[in-house]
Design an enzyme around this catalytic site. Structure first.
Site, PDB file in Angstrom:
ATOM      1  N   ASP A 129       0.828  -1.226   0.000  1.00  0.00           N
ATOM      2  CA  ASP A 129       0.000   0.000   0.000  1.00  0.00           C
ATOM      3  C   ASP A 129       0.857   1.269   0.000  1.00  0.00           C
ATOM      4  OD1 ASP A 129       1.022   0.040   2.533  1.00  0.00           O
ATOM      5  OD2 ASP A 129      -0.911  -0.122   3.568  1.00  0.00           O
ATOM      6  N   ARG A 130       2.162   1.076  -0.099  1.00  0.00           N
ATOM      7  CA  ARG A 130       3.114   2.191  -0.171  1.00  0.00           C
ATOM      8  C   ARG A 130       3.207   2.985   1.130  1.00  0.00           C
ATOM      9  NH1 ARG A 130       6.654   2.294  -4.788  1.00  0.00           N
ATOM     10  NH2 ARG A 130       5.848   0.499  -5.836  1.00  0.00           N
ATOM     11  N   VAL A 131       2.520   2.500   2.163  1.00  0.00           N
ATOM     12  CA  VAL A 131       2.730   3.098   3.487  1.00  0.00           C
ATOM     13  C   VAL A 131       3.788   2.204   4.151  1.00  0.00           C
ATOM     14  CG1 VAL A 131       1.679   3.822   5.660  1.00  0.00           C
ATOM     15  CG2 VAL A 131       0.358   3.919   3.535  1.00  0.00           C
TER      16      VAL A 131
END
Ligand SMILES: Cc1cc2nc3c(=O)[nH]c(=O)nc-3n(C[C@H](O)[C@H](O)[C@H](O)COP(=O)(O)O)c2cc1C
Length: 232
Positions: free
Chosen positions: A196-198
């Protein structure tokens, strides 16, 4: 500006590591966590050189330089590598004995950053390790006045051939100025890319004198290490 626009290059990160914090953070010692990650990298056939790391050094007045190196040993005392003491990095470390190391294992979406003071390893370490190196690597080290200019590849190859004439296998002496360094970690940061790129970032550092560990932002680890989460 005359630049190639590569801003569209974007690879999806795999999902295998989404439980990074919950699982891995139970390892409260950065060395054990590094070992866990390194073993994972080492056993992955798609990772050609799991021990490749970027070594960053700086001159006394703070001008940085970086290059890849092969880590030749790690543990609680630090991270070891071998090189020419007279090379650019060697001279920078002489003038400013602090360094940063960065490992990156793209197929695992994992990176580790290490920072700390650097010490020379005892000469016996280099002697022992040099003997274990393949003949070509020994000749390569002996023929190179690392980081100095030379007029052509032919000159280098001629130097190597002369040395091969002079020294047969098992006879190549360790170059006088070739030896080991160890980076003693003061900070170790673990980066885990997420789908989720977090992304997750957990930084281990030594507890400062008089500092409180609140168990909310800062968490206790072992051996005076504490850890905290950084925003990605
Ligand atoms: C994957 C990789 C591993 C390397 N490992 C070493 C090493 O262990 N020791 C070394 O002296 N140079 C190694 N090199 C070469 C260095 O990157 C660098 O070119 C050389 O040490 C000279 O650096 P300097 O001029 O900054 O001192 C490696 C290069 C690569 C790409």
């Amino acid at each position: 500006m005359d630049i190639s626009d590569i801003s569209g290059i974007r690879k999806p990160y795999n999902t295998r590591s989404n439980v990074f914090l919950e699982k891995d953070i139970n390892v409260k010692n950065p060395f054990d966590l590094f070992d866990k990650w390194f073993q994972e990298a080492r056993s992955n056939p798609n990772i050609v050189e799991p021990n490749a790391m970027c070594l960053s050094t700086a001159t006394r007045d703070g001008k940085p330089s970086a290059r890849f190196m092969l880590c030749k040993g790690y543990g609680k005392e630090g991270f070891q590598f071998y090189t020419h003491y007279t090379s650019r990095k060697g001279q920078e470390l002489e003038a400013n004995p602090n360094a940063a190391l960065t490992f990156f294992w793209p197929v695992l979406s994992k990176s580790v950053r290490i920072e700390g003071p650097v010490e020379k390893l005892p000469p016996s370490y280099a002697e022992d390790y040099f003997k274990t190196r393949p003949y070509q690597s020994q000749v390569g080290a002996l023929c190179s006045n690392q980081s100095k200019v030379i007029e052509s590849r032919e000159c280098l190859v001629a130097k190597a051939n002369q040395l091969k004439e002079k020294y047969k296998e098992g006879e190549v002496p360790k170059p006088e100025s070739w030896g080991g360094f160890i980076v003693v970690p003061a900070v170790m940061e673990f980066w885990q890319g997420q789908t989720d790129r977090v992304h997750d970032r957990i930084k281990f550092r030594k507890l400062k004198e008089g500092e409180d560990v609140d168990n909310i932002i800062t968490h206790p680890g072992e051996d005076n290490w504490i850890y905290e989460r950084l925003q990605p």
